[in-house]
Each structure stands twice: as C-alpha cells, then as structure tokens.
Design a protein around this motif. Structure first.
Motif, PDB file in Angstrom:
ATOM      1  N   TYR A  15       0.526 -50.650  28.286  1.00 10.65           N
ATOM      2  CA  TYR A  15       1.526 -50.086  27.373  1.00 10.65           C
ATOM      3  C   TYR A  15       0.809 -49.356  26.252  1.00 10.65           C
ATOM      4  N   LYS A  16       1.104 -48.074  26.088  1.00  6.36           N
ATOM      5  CA  LYS A  16       0.536 -47.292  25.001  1.00  6.36           C
ATOM      6  C   LYS A  16       1.352 -47.560  23.744  1.00  6.36           C
ATOM      7  N   THR A  17       0.691 -48.075  22.726  1.00  4.07           N
ATOM      8  CA  THR A  17       1.384 -48.461  21.500  1.00  4.07           C
ATOM      9  C   THR A  17       1.694 -47.243  20.635  1.00  4.07           C
ATOM     10  N   SER A  18       2.561 -47.465  19.660  1.00  7.83           N
ATOM     11  CA  SER A  18       2.954 -46.411  18.732  1.00  7.83           C
ATOM     12  C   SER A  18       3.062 -47.005  17.330  1.00  7.83           C
ATOM     13  N   GLY A  19       2.432 -46.351  16.350  1.00  7.14           N
ATOM     14  CA  GLY A  19       2.559 -46.776  14.959  1.00  7.14           C
ATOM     15  C   GLY A  19       1.681 -47.936  14.553  1.00  7.14           C
ATOM     16  N   THR A  20       0.681 -48.275  15.375  1.00  6.39           N
ATOM     17  CA  THR A  20      -0.198 -49.403  15.065  1.00  6.39           C
ATOM     18  C   THR A  20      -1.658 -48.998  15.212  1.00  6.39           C
ATOM     19  N   GLY A  42      -7.327 -52.039  16.971  1.00  4.85           N
ATOM     20  CA  GLY A  42      -6.675 -53.017  16.113  1.00  4.85           C
ATOM     21  C   GLY A  42      -7.633 -54.089  15.623  1.00  4.85           C
ATOM     22  N   CYS A  43      -7.092 -55.122  15.016  1.00  4.31           N
ATOM     23  CA  CYS A  43      -7.869 -56.218  14.434  1.00  4.31           C
ATOM     24  C   CYS A  43      -8.246 -57.198  15.546  1.00  4.31           C
ATOM     25  N   VAL A  69       8.326 -58.055  13.989  1.00  3.32           N
ATOM     26  CA  VAL A  69       7.253 -58.323  13.036  1.00  3.32           C
ATOM     27  C   VAL A  69       6.760 -56.975  12.500  1.00  3.32           C
ATOM     28  N   ASP A  70       6.658 -56.876  11.168  1.00  2.25           N
ATOM     29  CA  ASP A  70       6.278 -55.616  10.520  1.00  2.25           C
ATOM     30  C   ASP A  70       4.885 -55.732   9.903  1.00  2.25           C
ATOM     31  N   CYS A  71       4.135 -54.656   9.938  1.00  7.37           N
ATOM     32  CA  CYS A  71       2.796 -54.597   9.349  1.00  7.37           C
ATOM     33  C   CYS A  71       2.778 -53.545   8.244  1.00  7.37           C
ATOM     34  N   HIS A  72       2.692 -53.997   7.020  1.00  6.05           N
ATOM     35  CA  HIS A  72       2.556 -53.099   5.863  1.00  6.05           C
ATOM     36  C   HIS A  72       3.635 -52.028   5.791  1.00  6.05           C
ATOM     37  N   GLY A  73       4.872 -52.350   6.137  1.00  4.89           N
ATOM     38  CA  GLY A  73       5.974 -51.410   6.029  1.00  4.89           C
ATOM     39  C   GLY A  73       5.981 -50.300   7.064  1.00  4.89           C
ATOM     40  N   CYS A  78       1.329 -54.781  15.783  1.00  8.52           N
ATOM     41  CA  CYS A  78       0.788 -55.081  17.111  1.00  8.52           C
ATOM     42  C   CYS A  78       1.625 -56.149  17.836  1.00  8.52           C
ATOM     43  N   PRO A  79       2.032 -57.244  17.157  1.00  7.85           N
ATOM     44  CA  PRO A  79       2.904 -58.203  17.839  1.00  7.85           C
ATOM     45  C   PRO A  79       4.246 -57.584  18.246  1.00  7.85           C
TER      46      PRO A  79
END
Length: 100
Positions: A15-20, A42-43, A69-73, A78-79
């Motif tokens: 799966y190609k992620t978006s926004g992370t 990612g981390c 789950v949101d990361c920094h707005g 990633c989750p």
C-alpha cells in the motif's frame, strides 16, 4: 495497491501511503488476520513496534483501532494509513470472494 498470492490462503499486499513520512506498507492477510507488517520510511523504531503489536490480530480489529490516529495535525498518520490499507485489502478480498 498491488496484490500477489504467496500461498493458497495468504495474500500479500503493498500500500502506497499518503500524507505520512512512511512511503509504503507491506503486509500479509491470512484467514482474516494480519501478519508481517513492514513500513518503508518513517520512524523505524515506532513502526517496527506497530508491526509487532498487530501481528496475528484480526485485520478488521486493527483497522478499527488504528483508524483516525493523527500525526501533528496532518489528518492521518502511519497507523491510520495501515488502517486504510487493511480496510482496502479486506474490501478487495470480500469483492473477490463474491465474484467466485
């Protein structure tokens, strides 16, 4: 999302992620359970931990737990992207089962 059959009952997904920060998620689904979750980018430490925590759990449950789950707005994380990937994979498996 690319799909390849590794074994008869195991489906491998990318799966190609978006926004992370992560760019790609690889995982397997076998009998509705998620295995072998790995993230590219990612981390690294945190994402290894997520992969270990969800290994062997019901994919639908993992999607429900991690979705939103949101990361920094950013509106995602990633989750959350793993939840999206699992939901899409489960829908794809459901659709393919209905066409057999």
């Amino acid at each position: 999302m690319r799909v390849a059959t590794n074994r008869q009952l195991t489906m491998h997904y990318q799966y190609k992620t978006s926004g992370t920060c992560s760019r790609l998620i690889d995982f397997d689904i076998e009998d509705g359970k998620v295995y072998n979750v790995t993230f590219t980018g990612g981390c690294h430490g945190n994402l290894q931990g997520i992969g270990r925590l969800v290994d062997g759990l019901e994919a639908a449950d993992v999607a429900d737990i991690l979705g939103g789950v949101d990361c920094h707005g950013k509106g995602t994380s990633c989750p959350d992207q793993l939840a999206c990937a699992l939901s899409r994979a489960l829908e794809q498996e459901k659709n393919s089962a209905n066409h057999e």
